[in-house]
Scaffold this active site. Structure first.
Site, PDB file in Angstrom:
ATOM      1  N   GLU A 105     -32.133  15.418 -19.487  1.00 16.00           N
ATOM      2  CA  GLU A 105     -31.298  15.294 -18.852  1.00 16.00           C
ATOM      3  C   GLU A 105     -30.553  13.675 -18.575  1.00 16.00           C
ATOM      4  O   GLU A 105     -29.986  13.611 -18.252  1.00 16.00           O
ATOM      5  CB  GLU A 105     -31.890  16.014 -17.663  1.00 16.00           C
ATOM      6  CG  GLU A 105     -32.045  17.323 -17.476  1.00 16.00           C
ATOM      7  CD  GLU A 105     -32.825  17.777 -16.218  1.00 16.00           C
ATOM      8  OE1 GLU A 105     -31.818  18.247 -16.094  1.00 16.00           O
ATOM      9  OE2 GLU A 105     -33.745  16.972 -15.741  1.00 16.00           O
ATOM     10  N   LEU A 106     -32.001  13.134 -17.915  1.00 21.71           N
ATOM     11  CA  LEU A 106     -31.758  11.080 -18.083  1.00 21.71           C
ATOM     12  C   LEU A 106     -30.956   9.811 -18.830  1.00 21.71           C
ATOM     13  O   LEU A 106     -30.109  10.214 -19.079  1.00 21.71           O
ATOM     14  CB  LEU A 106     -32.837  10.751 -17.190  1.00 21.71           C
ATOM     15  CG  LEU A 106     -33.302  11.024 -16.118  1.00 21.71           C
ATOM     16  CD1 LEU A 106     -34.967  10.330 -15.654  1.00 21.71           C
ATOM     17  CD2 LEU A 106     -31.979  11.126 -14.627  1.00 21.71           C
ATOM     18  N   VAL A 152     -38.187  17.783 -19.472  1.00 24.21           N
ATOM     19  CA  VAL A 152     -36.928  18.360 -19.595  1.00 24.21           C
ATOM     20  C   VAL A 152     -36.319  17.189 -19.326  1.00 24.21           C
ATOM     21  O   VAL A 152     -34.968  16.505 -19.156  1.00 24.21           O
ATOM     22  CB  VAL A 152     -36.395  19.353 -19.231  1.00 24.21           C
ATOM     23  CG1 VAL A 152     -34.798  19.488 -18.634  1.00 24.21           C
ATOM     24  CG2 VAL A 152     -37.436  20.625 -19.954  1.00 24.21           C
ATOM     25  N   CYS A 153     -37.095  16.865 -18.311  1.00 20.26           N
ATOM     26  CA  CYS A 153     -36.199  15.002 -17.704  1.00 20.26           C
ATOM     27  C   CYS A 153     -35.367  13.877 -18.748  1.00 20.26           C
ATOM     28  O   CYS A 153     -34.988  13.690 -18.146  1.00 20.26           O
ATOM     29  CB  CYS A 153     -37.468  14.383 -16.476  1.00 20.26           C
ATOM     30  SG  CYS A 153     -38.126  15.646 -15.140  1.00 20.26           S
ATOM     31  N   PRO A 154     -36.529  13.405 -19.553  1.00 15.33           N
ATOM     32  CA  PRO A 154     -36.053  12.598 -20.112  1.00 15.33           C
ATOM     33  C   PRO A 154     -34.403  13.693 -20.891  1.00 15.33           C
ATOM     34  O   PRO A 154     -33.761  12.171 -21.109  1.00 15.33           O
ATOM     35  CB  PRO A 154     -36.702  12.267 -21.610  1.00 15.33           C
ATOM     36  CG  PRO A 154     -38.161  13.303 -21.464  1.00 15.33           C
ATOM     37  CD  PRO A 154     -37.846  13.897 -19.893  1.00 15.33           C
TER      38      PRO A 154
END
EC number: 1.11.1.26
Length: 187
Positions: A50-51, A46-48
């Protein structure tokens, strides 16, 4: 106790930013609006997304005079490696702060102690270093940069217009409210 309207606690950290390592502290935030976006870890799922969403909206934050910072408990070296290998993270033009000791994550009360990772925490900080917006939620739920932009605009509006408040779904240019006895029971 809530972190809203509290001062950012002192910190020193190193970030990866535009091909360089830079040193940051709470003093680096003074004089500008800032957004801290905590996320669990580099090289995840999920992190990439969002970034990358933040990267796609970075120009809008800059146009508002807002600095964006991504923060995880990874090192600044890991941030560089991720930037060099991920197409999504290559788009990131804002600093990625390393928090391997967890100091920042603890200061912002997003540290998951048993995992050594941060929750998804979003904080809007005013030019005086006070936290004006905070949102913390489960790591399985990704955030939306356009909603964060709306909150930043609302926080800036309220700061620039004392006595005014922004109602639900407020967008820039829409009507605001002036709290008073006359409004009680009429909304």
């Amino acid at each position: 106790m809530s972190l809203i309207n509290t001062q950012v606690k002192p910190f020193k950290a190193t970030a990866y930013h535009n091909g360089k390592f830079i040193d940051l502290s709470e003093e680096s935030l003074k004089g500008k609006w800032s957004v801290f976006v905590f996320y669990p870890a580099d090289f995840t799922f999920v992190c990439p997304t969002e970034l990358e969403d933040l990267a796609d909206n970075h120009a809008a934050f800059q146009a508002l005079g807002v600095d964006v910072y991504g923060i995880s408990t990874d090192t600044h070296f890991a941030h560089k490696a991720w930037h060099d290998t991920s197409e999504a993270i290559k788009k990131v033009q804002y600093p990625l702060i390393g928090d391997p000791t967890g100091l920042l994550s603890r200061n912002f009360e997003v540290m998951i102690e048993e995992e050594g990772l941060a929750l998804r925490g979003t904080f809007v900080i005013n030019p005086e270093g006070q936290i004006k917006v905070m949102e913390v939620h489960d790591n399985g739920i990704g955030r939306d940069a356009s909603e964060l932009l709306r909150k930043v605009r609302a926080a800036k509006y309220v700061a620039e217009h004392p006595g005014q408040v922004c109602p639900a779904k407020w967008t820039e240019g829409a009507a605001t409210l002036t709290p008073s006895l006359d409004l009680v029971g009429k909304i």
